[in-house]
Enzyme design. Structure first.
Site, PDB file in Angstrom:
ATOM      1  CE1 TYR A  32       8.432 -35.946  -1.750  1.00  0.00           C
ATOM      2  CE2 TYR A  32      10.817 -36.025  -1.525  1.00  0.00           C
ATOM      3  CZ  TYR A  32       9.595 -36.674  -1.585  1.00  0.00           C
ATOM      4  OH  TYR A  32       9.549 -38.048  -1.473  1.00  0.00           O
ATOM      5  CB  SER A  55      12.083 -38.905   1.282  1.00  0.00           C
ATOM      6  OG  SER A  55      13.085 -38.813   0.288  1.00  0.00           O
TER       7      SER A  55
HETATM    8  N1  LIG Z   1       9.434 -42.620  -5.557  1.00  0.00           N
HETATM    9  C1  LIG Z   1      10.481 -42.268  -4.828  1.00  0.00           C
HETATM   10  O1  LIG Z   1      11.623 -42.230  -5.322  1.00  0.00           O
HETATM   11  C2  LIG Z   1      10.314 -41.936  -3.381  1.00  0.00           C
HETATM   12  C3  LIG Z   1      11.471 -41.767  -2.620  1.00  0.00           C
HETATM   13  C4  LIG Z   1      11.347 -41.457  -1.262  1.00  0.00           C
HETATM   14  C5  LIG Z   1      10.100 -41.336  -0.693  1.00  0.00           C
HETATM   15  N2  LIG Z   1       8.990 -41.502  -1.468  1.00  0.00           N
HETATM   16  C6  LIG Z   1       7.695 -41.336  -0.817  1.00  0.00           C
HETATM   17  O2  LIG Z   1       6.955 -42.532  -0.983  1.00  0.00           O
HETATM   18  C7  LIG Z   1       5.566 -42.226  -0.940  1.00  0.00           C
HETATM   19  C8  LIG Z   1       4.881 -42.883  -2.131  1.00  0.00           C
HETATM   20  O3  LIG Z   1       5.366 -42.266  -3.304  1.00  0.00           O
HETATM   21  P1  LIG Z   1       5.391 -42.992  -4.723  1.00  0.00           P
HETATM   22  O4  LIG Z   1       6.747 -42.834  -5.250  1.00  0.00           O
HETATM   23  O5  LIG Z   1       4.787 -44.318  -4.636  1.00  0.00           O
HETATM   24  O6  LIG Z   1       4.486 -41.968  -5.551  1.00  0.00           O
HETATM   25  P2  LIG Z   1       3.162 -42.137  -6.408  1.00  0.00           P
HETATM   26  O7  LIG Z   1       3.201 -43.367  -7.250  1.00  0.00           O
HETATM   27  O8  LIG Z   1       2.972 -40.817  -7.058  1.00  0.00           O
HETATM   28  O9  LIG Z   1       2.048 -42.355  -5.293  1.00  0.00           O
HETATM   29  C9  LIG Z   1       1.602 -41.331  -4.474  1.00  0.00           C
HETATM   30  C10 LIG Z   1       0.323 -41.821  -3.811  1.00  0.00           C
HETATM   31  O10 LIG Z   1      -0.152 -40.791  -2.947  1.00  0.00           O
HETATM   32  C11 LIG Z   1      -1.528 -40.570  -3.230  1.00  0.00           C
HETATM   33  N3  LIG Z   1      -1.900 -39.200  -2.938  1.00  0.00           N
HETATM   34  C12 LIG Z   1      -1.359 -38.052  -3.422  1.00  0.00           C
HETATM   35  N4  LIG Z   1      -2.019 -36.989  -2.946  1.00  0.00           N
HETATM   36  C13 LIG Z   1      -3.013 -37.478  -2.141  1.00  0.00           C
HETATM   37  C14 LIG Z   1      -4.047 -36.879  -1.372  1.00  0.00           C
HETATM   38  N5  LIG Z   1      -4.203 -35.562  -1.328  1.00  0.00           N
HETATM   39  N6  LIG Z   1      -4.868 -37.689  -0.667  1.00  0.00           N
HETATM   40  C15 LIG Z   1      -4.733 -39.034  -0.708  1.00  0.00           C
HETATM   41  N7  LIG Z   1      -3.781 -39.655  -1.419  1.00  0.00           N
HETATM   42  C16 LIG Z   1      -2.937 -38.879  -2.135  1.00  0.00           C
HETATM   43  C17 LIG Z   1      -1.680 -40.901  -4.718  1.00  0.00           C
HETATM   44  O11 LIG Z   1      -3.001 -41.299  -5.019  1.00  0.00           O
HETATM   45  P3  LIG Z   1      -4.128 -40.370  -5.667  1.00  0.00           P
HETATM   46  O12 LIG Z   1      -3.481 -39.503  -6.685  1.00  0.00           O
HETATM   47  O13 LIG Z   1      -5.079 -41.390  -6.210  1.00  0.00           O
HETATM   48  O14 LIG Z   1      -4.726 -39.619  -4.547  1.00  0.00           O
HETATM   49  C18 LIG Z   1      -0.776 -42.123  -4.821  1.00  0.00           C
HETATM   50  O15 LIG Z   1      -1.462 -43.283  -4.418  1.00  0.00           O
HETATM   51  C19 LIG Z   1       5.462 -40.697  -0.923  1.00  0.00           C
HETATM   52  O16 LIG Z   1       5.272 -40.250   0.391  1.00  0.00           O
HETATM   53  C20 LIG Z   1       6.830 -40.271  -1.428  1.00  0.00           C
HETATM   54  O17 LIG Z   1       7.173 -38.970  -0.987  1.00  0.00           O
HETATM   55  C21 LIG Z   1       9.055 -41.804  -2.784  1.00  0.00           C
END
Ligand SMILES: NC(=O)c1ccc[n+]([C@@H]2O[C@H](COP(=O)([O-])OP(=O)(O)OC[C@H]3O[C@@H](n4cnc5c(N)ncnc54)[C@H](OP(=O)(O)O)[C@@H]3O)[C@@H](O)[C@H]2O)c1
Length: 253
Positions: A152, A139
């Site tokens: 985080y 990120s």
């Molecule tokens: N959204 C943003 O603004 C943003 C910005 C920068 C980086 N990111 C990064 O992008 C990535 C995806 O985030 P997102 O925004 O798409 O969030 P999200 O919609 O909350 O998705 C997170 C995913 O991770 C899975 N997950 C969480 N804990 C887990 C575990 N213990 N084992 C296996 N799977 C797990 C969740 O599935 P389950 O709950 O079904 O396990 C879900 O599929 C993350 O690494 C996040 O830090 C996001």
């Protein structure tokens, strides 16, 4: 070039929602055979039912043994892995008063260990085939310490450092590693944020930018460009100036 010409198979963790789900759909739509992992087996089953080239491999990435077993299972079922995207992540915007050791360990277990254990699980197979591409989703919050992001941000900074560190060795074995540093993306993760999120983009947009970056094979895939420029500038500021800015943010809250 279509994704299918570059990758026959891909594994994506965190594929049940947000960015991971959008990546799985985009790759599958372009003919890539996708192994989709997350804990929510029900959501993965729906995804697999909707897209014939997506297969569900439910998994908790904090279980290192299960992670390496799943990697082997995918390789047995689909053949060698061309692309692995370690995207599973968790985030809670908390200040110092709400931080506790268990909470910090939990975020570290999912975001950092869940990704690096994945890298270690797929790299022997890729080394054997002398090819393969790995992406670790970090990120822009990993660039520098931001208020309410101590746990985080630290996991994401650690991921960037880890990936930089292993890049030369992987490259020597014919494996490409990339770090994906998105800005704000509209997903369930950011839905709980009660502060303005500049330059926020949809998960589909973030997924397209991620894939476009992966197609070029560059190390850092960071977007959106204007937000990246601002944060890269802040990264080189001396501490006095940097803290003057972050303290001002705190006062605004
Ligand atoms: N959204 C943003 O603004 C943003 C910005 C920068 C980086 N990111 C990064 O992008 C990535 C995806 O985030 P997102 O925004 O798409 O969030 P999200 O919609 O909350 O998705 C997170 C995913 O991770 C899975 N997950 C969480 N804990 C887990 C575990 N213990 N084992 C296996 N799977 C797990 C969740 O599935 P389950 O709950 O079904 O396990 C879900 O599929 C993350 O690494 C996040 O830090 C996001």
């Amino acid at each position: 070039m279509m994704c299918r010409e570059k990758w026959r198979t891909a594994w994506i963790t965190g594929a049940s929602s947000g960015l991971g789900r959008a990546l799985a759909i985009e790759l599958a739509s372009q003919g890539v055979l996708v192994a989709a992992s997350a804990r929510s087996s029900d959501k993965l089953a729906v995804l697999a039912a909707d897209y014939p080239t997506i297969r569900a491999y439910p998994l908790d990435v904090t279980d290192s043994e299960a992670l390496s077993k799943t990697a082997q299972e995918i390789e047995t079922d689909l053949g060698s892995l061309d692309l692995a995207i370690f995207n599973a992540g968790t985030y809670e915007p908390v200040g110092l008063a709400e931080l506790n050791p268990d909470g910090i360990r939990r975020v570290m277990a999912v975001n950092f260990h869940g990704a690096v254990d994945g890298v270690l699980a797929v790299s022997p197979g890729m080394r054997k085939q002398k090819s393969g591409q790995i992406a670790v989703v970090a990120s822009l919050a990993g660039y520098r310490g931001l208020p309410a992001s101590a746990a985080y941000g630290a996991t994401k900074a650690a991921l960037i450092n880890f990936s930089e560190s292993i890049y030369p060795e992987l490259r020597k074995s014919g494996i490409q590693i990339s770090v994906v540093n998105p800005g704000f993306v509209e997903t369930p993760m950011t839905a709980k944020n009660d502060f303005p999120m500049p330059f926020i983009m949809t998960a589909d947009d973030a997924s397209r930018r991620t894939i476009a970056g992966l197609m070029t094979g560059k190390f850092e895939i960071a977007y959106p460009r204007r937000f990246v420029a601002i944060l890269k500038f802040m990264r080189v500021l001396p501490y006095t100036l940097y803290f003057a800015i972050t303290q001002k943010w705190m006062l605004k809250k």
